[in-house]
Design a protein around this motif. Sequence first.
Motif, PDB file in Angstrom:
ATOM      1  N   UNK A 297       0.839  -1.190   0.000  1.00  0.00           N
ATOM      2  CA  UNK A 297       0.000   0.000   0.000  1.00  0.00           C
ATOM      3  C   UNK A 297       0.873   1.238   0.000  1.00  0.00           C
ATOM      4  N   UNK A 298       0.370   2.311  -0.566  1.00  0.00           N
ATOM      5  CA  UNK A 298       1.129   3.542  -0.698  1.00  0.00           C
ATOM      6  C   UNK A 298       0.374   4.645   0.031  1.00  0.00           C
ATOM      7  N   UNK A 299       1.044   5.300   0.975  1.00  0.00           N
ATOM      8  CA  UNK A 299       0.424   6.344   1.771  1.00  0.00           C
ATOM      9  C   UNK A 299       1.231   7.616   1.620  1.00  0.00           C
ATOM     10  N   UNK A 300       0.555   8.737   1.358  1.00  0.00           N
ATOM     11  CA  UNK A 300       1.236  10.013   1.205  1.00  0.00           C
ATOM     12  C   UNK A 300       0.683  10.996   2.212  1.00  0.00           C
ATOM     13  N   UNK A 301       1.554  11.665   2.956  1.00  0.00           N
ATOM     14  CA  UNK A 301       1.149  12.693   3.894  1.00  0.00           C
ATOM     15  C   UNK A 301       1.965  13.958   3.639  1.00  0.00           C
ATOM     16  N   UNK A 302       1.342  15.119   3.799  1.00  0.00           N
ATOM     17  CA  UNK A 302       1.998  16.394   3.534  1.00  0.00           C
ATOM     18  C   UNK A 302       1.845  17.302   4.745  1.00  0.00           C
ATOM     19  N   UNK A 303       2.923  18.002   5.096  1.00  0.00           N
ATOM     20  CA  UNK A 303       2.892  18.971   6.181  1.00  0.00           C
ATOM     21  C   UNK A 303       3.474  20.283   5.684  1.00  0.00           C
ATOM     22  N   UNK A 304       2.707  21.366   5.791  1.00  0.00           N
ATOM     23  CA  UNK A 304       3.235  22.688   5.487  1.00  0.00           C
ATOM     24  C   UNK A 304       3.994  23.195   6.703  1.00  0.00           C
ATOM     25  N   UNK A 305       5.235  23.615   6.494  1.00  0.00           N
ATOM     26  CA  UNK A 305       6.065  24.066   7.606  1.00  0.00           C
ATOM     27  C   UNK A 305       5.360  25.205   8.329  1.00  0.00           C
ATOM     28  N   UNK A 306       5.271  25.115   9.649  1.00  0.00           N
ATOM     29  CA  UNK A 306       4.535  26.092  10.431  1.00  0.00           C
ATOM     30  C   UNK A 306       3.195  25.557  10.886  1.00  0.00           C
ATOM     31  N   UNK A 307       2.729  24.483  10.230  1.00  0.00           N
ATOM     32  CA  UNK A 307       1.490  23.839  10.626  1.00  0.00           C
ATOM     33  C   UNK A 307       1.740  22.820  11.718  1.00  0.00           C
ATOM     34  N   UNK A 308       0.676  22.179  12.156  1.00  0.00           N
ATOM     35  CA  UNK A 308       0.807  21.243  13.279  1.00  0.00           C
ATOM     36  C   UNK A 308       0.280  19.851  12.959  1.00  0.00           C
ATOM     37  N   UNK A 309      -0.327  19.674  11.796  1.00  0.00           N
ATOM     38  CA  UNK A 309      -0.900  18.367  11.488  1.00  0.00           C
ATOM     39  C   UNK A 309      -0.494  17.920  10.084  1.00  0.00           C
ATOM     40  N   UNK A 310      -0.386  16.607   9.918  1.00  0.00           N
ATOM     41  CA  UNK A 310      -0.145  16.016   8.607  1.00  0.00           C
ATOM     42  C   UNK A 310      -1.482  15.828   7.900  1.00  0.00           C
ATOM     43  N   UNK A 311      -1.506  16.046   6.581  1.00  0.00           N
ATOM     44  CA  UNK A 311      -2.706  15.841   5.781  1.00  0.00           C
ATOM     45  C   UNK A 311      -2.460  14.714   4.788  1.00  0.00           C
ATOM     46  N   UNK A 312      -3.404  13.793   4.707  1.00  0.00           N
ATOM     47  CA  UNK A 312      -3.261  12.664   3.794  1.00  0.00           C
ATOM     48  C   UNK A 312      -3.550  13.097   2.360  1.00  0.00           C
ATOM     49  N   UNK A 313      -2.768  12.578   1.420  1.00  0.00           N
ATOM     50  CA  UNK A 313      -2.975  12.812  -0.006  1.00  0.00           C
ATOM     51  C   UNK A 313      -3.532  11.533  -0.613  1.00  0.00           C
TER      52      UNK A 313
END
Length: 267
Positions: free
Chosen positions: A75-91
């Motif tokens: 399985x392939x999982x992608x998560x993105x975090x914008x620097x300065x934020x506090x949570x990871x977002x799934x793609x």
Amino acid sequence: MEILSWIPARALLKLRCVCKCWYSITTDLVFVRLHQQQQRLLPEVTSILTFHRHFTNDRSLLSRLDVVDAPRSTSLVMEVLTVGGSTWRKVQVSSALGMLTLLNRGRPSATGTMYWLGQRNLMEDAILSLDLESERFTEVPFPDIEHQHEIGNNSLIEMEGTIHFAIHWFAMVDWMDIWMLQESDAHRVWIHRFHLRLCALPTGVGQVERVLRPPIPLLINQGKILINDCRRLVYYDLASKGLQHEVVFHACDDFFAFVILDSLVSF
């Protein structure tokens, strides 16, 4: 006890603080042995962290790509975090792209897109891309190679701010072809740049070693291309079509070579 035995050790240490009962369970030697057995059965996870700074709005993006190698499927999982934020977002990754496994290296481009060289199986490679702005995950077609049936060692390289695709041929171990990816809006075109003849192998080194440890281009600068080849760093003069070369570094053992540039504006 059964449920807790499947939880990774780092998270388990935090769960010890939940209550005295859980602390007692997780510190018991019987549970410790059970936890070790269960963790060996879990799939291996390889994480790739990437960093990209957007040139127009000065926004920084940190991305993590998790490749989970399960016994029967991947399985392939992608998560993105914008620097300065506090949570990871799934793609979201489609199920078809999720089957592209064995991602072994990623390369950023100046356009804000990450590229990965992966494999569908042992004989068929794939090129994946992730646009860090739109968070769109796609597959990139391979260059139009004349001898599609011939195989070789494939590699992705970022040179001159552009993604390049190199093939070191199995049938012609002294030759390498390099394509450049030209990106314009939604269109991507591979342009063949170099058909390079590699210099002779060092004394005592056979062609098998060049196949097992393929040459990898690292940098194009002032009309020369730097290639890591058989425990050497070799500069090839592109004006002479690779006929002139210079060995700039030679080691007795294998080594990793990295190229870090402060600017992609000029060379």
